[in-house]
Motif scaffolding. Structure first.
Motif, PDB file in Angstrom:
ATOM      1  N   ALA A 151      -0.562  -6.619   6.908  1.00 52.64           N
ATOM      2  CA  ALA A 151      -1.035  -5.749   7.991  1.00 52.64           C
ATOM      3  C   ALA A 151      -2.362  -6.233   8.560  1.00 52.64           C
ATOM      4  O   ALA A 151      -3.302  -6.537   7.824  1.00 52.64           O
ATOM      5  CB  ALA A 151      -1.187  -4.319   7.486  1.00 52.64           C
ATOM      6  N   MET A 165       0.848   1.533  10.909  1.00 52.68           N
ATOM      7  CA  MET A 165       1.175   0.535   9.899  1.00 52.68           C
ATOM      8  C   MET A 165       1.172   1.141   8.502  1.00 52.68           C
ATOM      9  O   MET A 165       1.985   0.765   7.641  1.00 52.68           O
ATOM     10  CB  MET A 165       0.213  -0.646   9.996  1.00 52.68           C
ATOM     11  CG  MET A 165       0.260  -1.314  11.358  1.00 52.68           C
ATOM     12  SD  MET A 165      -0.507  -2.942  11.442  1.00 52.68           S
ATOM     13  CE  MET A 165       0.814  -3.961  10.827  1.00 52.68           C
ATOM     14  N   TRP A 169       4.287   0.965   5.773  1.00 56.35           N
ATOM     15  CA  TRP A 169       4.160   0.583   4.365  1.00 56.35           C
ATOM     16  C   TRP A 169       4.560   1.726   3.423  1.00 56.35           C
ATOM     17  O   TRP A 169       4.974   1.468   2.301  1.00 56.35           O
ATOM     18  CB  TRP A 169       2.738   0.115   4.075  1.00 56.35           C
ATOM     19  CG  TRP A 169       2.606  -1.386   4.055  1.00 56.35           C
ATOM     20  CD1 TRP A 169       2.454  -2.176   2.951  1.00 56.35           C
ATOM     21  CD2 TRP A 169       2.626  -2.291   5.179  1.00 56.35           C
ATOM     22  NE1 TRP A 169       2.378  -3.503   3.312  1.00 56.35           N
ATOM     23  CE2 TRP A 169       2.475  -3.609   4.676  1.00 56.35           C
ATOM     24  CE3 TRP A 169       2.751  -2.112   6.550  1.00 56.35           C
ATOM     25  CZ2 TRP A 169       2.457  -4.731   5.489  1.00 56.35           C
ATOM     26  CZ3 TRP A 169       2.729  -3.238   7.369  1.00 56.35           C
ATOM     27  CH2 TRP A 169       2.580  -4.512   6.851  1.00 56.35           C
ATOM     28  N   VAL A 196      -2.994  -1.444   3.597  1.00 54.81           N
ATOM     29  CA  VAL A 196      -3.265  -1.829   4.984  1.00 54.81           C
ATOM     30  C   VAL A 196      -4.734  -2.210   5.200  1.00 54.81           C
ATOM     31  O   VAL A 196      -5.039  -3.270   5.744  1.00 54.81           O
ATOM     32  CB  VAL A 196      -2.845  -0.714   5.960  1.00 54.81           C
ATOM     33  CG1 VAL A 196      -3.333  -1.025   7.382  1.00 54.81           C
ATOM     34  CG2 VAL A 196      -1.322  -0.557   5.958  1.00 54.81           C
TER      35      VAL A 196
END
Length: 239
Positions: A151, A165, A169, A196
């Motif tokens: 990321a 993001m 995840w 991230v």
């Protein structure tokens, strides 16, 4: 024979002491700077009087023996009449090793059944070229390339892209959710303990300043988008 052995051992021991002193001085000097990166290793560089300092990010700087002077930049070997970038070669290997240590469970991985090699891509869901690259991911897999996504939300670790993001995840199916996000579709919000922010900081330390940032298996950086066939050729040539 015994005297010769003792002399050899003493010389080896003395050499270790001499080497330890510069390393200690350099570590002490860098510790005062409170750098975001940690020193991984210190060794003599090919240039007399200059020591190579490898940081945990894989990046390399150089230091004087007493640690009072630092040099950041490329060290070239021109002894054979050609420019050979020693710094880039050392950094690539260290960066490759660092990226390969990221636990697979912390990456979103698209892999063929029998990968020939892999690439690690720092990606952002809103990046146009990231979306274009993702649209060719099946072709990359067919060519034997395993794609490992890390990321790198370009707006930073606390913006809207970062939250999207994090949802990827934390999704039950990160691969499917990644694809939906790359298509511009709305995805379900999700939260969990995720990497991230950590991966974003790692990208910054590696010098990532745009996406997609593609690292080949040997640590070589390919900045920006390349068509699947071209990228696969470079990936296979840089394992």
């Amino acid at each position: 024979m015994r005297a010769k052995l003792v002399t050899t051992l003493l010389l080896m021991f003395s050499a270790q002491i001499v080497m330890a002193a510069p390393a200690d001085a350099i570590r002490a000097s860098l510790a005062k700077l409170n750098l975001p990166m940690q020193v991984q290793n210190i060794s003599e560089s090919p240039l007399a009087g200059l020591f190579q300092v490898q940081m945990d990010s894989g990046r390399i700087i150089y230091a004087s023996e007493d640690g009072q002077f630092l040099v950041q930049g490329a060290l070239f070997d021109v002894s054979n009449g050609k420019l050979s970038n020693l710094t880039a070669a050392a950094e690539s290997k260290a960066i490759g090793d660092s990226l390969n240590k990221i636990p697979r469970k912390e990456l979103v991985i698209f892999a063929p059944k029998e990968p020939k090699t892999h690439v690690t891509i720092f990606t952002d869901v809103d990046c146009g070229y990231c979306r274009l690259l993702h649209s060719e991911i099946e072709e990359l897999n067919e060519l034997g390339i395993e794609v490992r996504y890390a990321a790198f939300p370009r707006s930073g670790p606390t913006g809207e892209s970062a939250r999207t993001m994090e949802s990827i995840w934390c999704a039950e199916d990160p691969k499917k959710t990644m694809t939906e996000a790359k298509l511009g579709n709305t995805i379900a919000s999700a939260s969990c303990d995720n990497p991230v922010a950590q991966q974003y900081q790692m990208g910054v330390q590696l010098g990532v300043n745009g996406t997609p940032a593609i690292f080949l298996a040997n640590g070589t950086l390919v900045a920006g988008y390349k068509p699947a066939k071209v990228l696969a050729e470079e990936a296979l040539a840089n394992q």
